[in-house]
Write a protein that holds these residues in place. Sequence first.
Motif, PDB file in Angstrom:
ATOM      1  N   GLY A 353     -24.230 -36.678  43.732  1.00 43.13           N
ATOM      2  CA  GLY A 353     -24.066 -36.681  42.287  1.00 43.13           C
ATOM      3  C   GLY A 353     -22.680 -37.167  41.901  1.00 43.13           C
ATOM      4  O   GLY A 353     -21.767 -37.222  42.742  1.00 43.13           O
ATOM      5  N   THR A 354     -22.490 -37.516  40.638  1.00 42.51           N
ATOM      6  CA  THR A 354     -21.186 -37.937  40.136  1.00 42.51           C
ATOM      7  C   THR A 354     -20.901 -37.246  38.807  1.00 42.51           C
ATOM      8  O   THR A 354     -21.821 -36.959  38.029  1.00 42.51           O
ATOM      9  CB  THR A 354     -21.111 -39.459  39.921  1.00 42.51           C
ATOM     10  OG1 THR A 354     -22.144 -39.858  39.004  1.00 42.51           O
ATOM     11  CG2 THR A 354     -21.310 -40.201  41.236  1.00 42.51           C
ATOM     12  N   ALA A 404     -26.113 -31.251  40.993  1.00 36.39           N
ATOM     13  CA  ALA A 404     -26.108 -31.973  39.711  1.00 36.39           C
ATOM     14  C   ALA A 404     -24.810 -31.582  39.010  1.00 36.39           C
ATOM     15  O   ALA A 404     -24.162 -30.600  39.376  1.00 36.39           O
ATOM     16  CB  ALA A 404     -27.321 -31.604  38.871  1.00 36.39           C
ATOM     17  N   LEU A 405     -24.412 -32.352  37.992  1.00 37.63           N
ATOM     18  CA  LEU A 405     -23.150 -32.077  37.292  1.00 37.63           C
ATOM     19  C   LEU A 405     -23.332 -32.184  35.790  1.00 37.63           C
ATOM     20  O   LEU A 405     -24.062 -33.061  35.302  1.00 37.63           O
ATOM     21  CB  LEU A 405     -22.052 -33.046  37.749  1.00 37.63           C
ATOM     22  CG  LEU A 405     -21.585 -32.856  39.203  1.00 37.63           C
ATOM     23  CD1 LEU A 405     -22.274 -33.853  40.110  1.00 37.63           C
ATOM     24  CD2 LEU A 405     -20.080 -32.987  39.317  1.00 37.63           C
ATOM     25  N   ALA A 406     -22.632 -31.290  35.063  1.00 34.86           N
ATOM     26  CA  ALA A 406     -22.662 -31.328  33.598  1.00 34.86           C
ATOM     27  C   ALA A 406     -21.590 -30.408  33.046  1.00 34.86           C
ATOM     28  O   ALA A 406     -21.259 -29.385  33.648  1.00 34.86           O
ATOM     29  CB  ALA A 406     -24.031 -30.894  33.085  1.00 34.86           C
ATOM     30  N   THR A 418     -25.873 -26.207  41.721  1.00 33.57           N
ATOM     31  CA  THR A 418     -26.494 -26.348  43.033  1.00 33.57           C
ATOM     32  C   THR A 418     -27.824 -25.599  43.092  1.00 33.57           C
ATOM     33  O   THR A 418     -28.030 -24.597  42.403  1.00 33.57           O
ATOM     34  CB  THR A 418     -25.587 -25.795  44.154  1.00 33.57           C
ATOM     35  OG1 THR A 418     -25.531 -24.359  44.069  1.00 33.57           O
ATOM     36  CG2 THR A 418     -24.180 -26.356  44.052  1.00 33.57           C
ATOM     37  N   THR A 419     -28.705 -26.112  43.930  1.00 31.54           N
ATOM     38  CA  THR A 419     -29.918 -25.394  44.321  1.00 31.54           C
ATOM     39  C   THR A 419     -30.051 -25.500  45.835  1.00 31.54           C
ATOM     40  O   THR A 419     -29.511 -26.419  46.458  1.00 31.54           O
ATOM     41  CB  THR A 419     -31.179 -25.971  43.646  1.00 31.54           C
ATOM     42  OG1 THR A 419     -31.185 -27.404  43.794  1.00 31.54           O
ATOM     43  CG2 THR A 419     -31.214 -25.629  42.170  1.00 31.54           C
ATOM     44  N   VAL A 454     -32.646 -30.546  41.301  1.00 32.63           N
ATOM     45  CA  VAL A 454     -32.043 -30.171  40.021  1.00 32.63           C
ATOM     46  C   VAL A 454     -31.408 -31.381  39.353  1.00 32.63           C
ATOM     47  O   VAL A 454     -30.931 -32.301  40.021  1.00 32.63           O
ATOM     48  CB  VAL A 454     -30.995 -29.048  40.237  1.00 32.63           C
ATOM     49  CG1 VAL A 454     -29.865 -29.516  41.150  1.00 32.63           C
ATOM     50  CG2 VAL A 454     -30.430 -28.534  38.918  1.00 32.63           C
ATOM     51  N   ALA A 455     -31.410 -31.396  38.029  1.00 30.83           N
ATOM     52  CA  ALA A 455     -30.734 -32.434  37.236  1.00 30.83           C
ATOM     53  C   ALA A 455     -30.335 -31.803  35.901  1.00 30.83           C
ATOM     54  O   ALA A 455     -30.674 -30.654  35.610  1.00 30.83           O
ATOM     55  CB  ALA A 455     -31.633 -33.650  37.033  1.00 30.83           C
TER      56      ALA A 455
END
Length: 604
Positions: A353-354, A404-406, A418-419, A454-455
């Motif tokens: 992810g980024t 995923a990142l947010a 994380t999952t 995940v997203a």
Amino acid sequence: MGKKRKIALIIFFIFIIFILNFKKVFALNIKDGTIAKIEGKETLYLISGKTKKIFPHLSVYLSWGYPQDFSTVDLVEESALANYTNDGFVPFKNGSLVREESNPIVFYVENAKLRPVRKDWAYQSIFEDPEWQKIIFFPDGFLNQFNYQVGEMISSLADLKPEKIDFYPELRIFNSEGKLENAFLVFDKNYKGGINLGTADLDADTKEEILIGAGFGSQPEIKIFRSDGTLISQFLAFEKSFKGGVNLAAGDLYGDGQKEIIAGAGIYGSPHLRIFTKNGELITHFFADDKNLRHGLKVAALDFDQDLKEEIVCGIEKEKGFYIKIFSLSSTKKPLKAFLAFEKLGGGEFSLGTGDINADGIKEIVIGSGSDAEPEIRIFDKNGNLLNKFLAYEKNFKGGVKVALADLDKDGKEEIITTAGFSGGPHLKIFDESGQQKNSFFVYDENYKGGVNVAVLNMETEKKIIVVPRLTLIKGVGFYKGVEIDTKKQKLYAYQNGFLIEEEKASTGRPAMPTPLGDFKVLRKSLVKYSKKYNLYMPHWMQFTSSGAGIHGLPYWQDTWGRVYEGVGHLGLPVSHGCVRVSLRAAERIYQWLNVGDRVLVHQ
């Protein structure tokens, strides 16, 4: 005694009688599902409707996961239980491993049947229990109280039916606090395969769409949904015959404000990348590395040179580790940057992810470890410099980590979500850039062990966390990556993180020269191995014992007319000199996929 005092005492006694009767009536109605016990007695009861079942032994109680301190048991009056009809005994929970105290045979409980586990090594290879802590012991003769029948023996992973766990392909949407807000099926409820996930604002309305990629075992389909579950469109990312799955990302690759869909081949596929418009029209494609590799391609996007055009970040699994390559669409032959992110490949299936985790306006690269390794998160800058690393789950969990990142708390810094991967529970965690945990919750039934993808879904002013089960049918329990060879069935099975990659006819050793049994690892590989003793060449050689046993394609010898293959019609029969033969095509595929150090389990 005065008249008023007498009246007060009478009222008081009436009140006491009323309270006692009220408590008695209340006690007669015990909540459904309660585990009840009469004070001073040992027997435990399970209340179900108007009936009660007896726990015939502590071992049965423990098989259902209830605490040993009996903290969930309610004390009730004997008269209360008298109103419930006896309904026999509570059986062992499905999936329990049980054993009599003086009998060494371990049984697996499955649908009112006891399935014996063949031998100690079979037990360990399947259930991974070196301390024998998963077994529940009970007194000799205790099973006579039940109507259990003895089922088929379990001698291999392929025999274990509970590994084939059905799970609906249901996408779930949570808010940042972990509250479930919506859920819908992304495939038919009977879909059996993997599911990959991504998001992108494809129509520039500040509301992202959901990208679903079919995982291993299905046609390489991409589906695009709105957040309410409405299907917008669908198309194939690769040839219809390719069943390795599709990894997904999106990025504004041309700097025009329009996101493109980035698709990488999944498990058992080559490092093939394809880029599509929102309508599924192919824009371009290329290979990010050697096209003969068979570990798929992870994809993401970031603006490497700050020109408002995003570049493609590729994650490539190779025998020596997990590599990152960053490509510009203007130059796909040579990456702008390349570096080694993880030194060991293990069972593979890393996550990529980024996101801007430190609010400097530049995205970092975040990687979750693959399986058969510690559950580590590593954070790199765009040039490959390691900024931080930490464990997302307990050190002994080796199923891999999805990321995923947010920016969930709107502080300008993106959090790392994380999952757990294969064999882990559906446990989602949220961390800051230092690895400090900020929140966690479960996104599916805690018994599901297939892993979760995940997203993050950007919805105008807020962000949602979306998840899908990583796969809906689990196979190969106990395998992260490797092959199982059944000499009785003359079959070879290849597994990776819950997926059955290959099932092939094999030819193992003849009775006078049997293939060694045991739990091994691949020691060395060679495109062709020559046997001077038999004057035979063995293509795609994968040796797994020090004595020289290996897996290979059908052997051949050279004569004036060319190659002459031995045993062409004997696959499925034990006729080899001790090695494991498979077809030429199967041997080539397995050779390109199997690495030195991967597991090889051989059994009868």
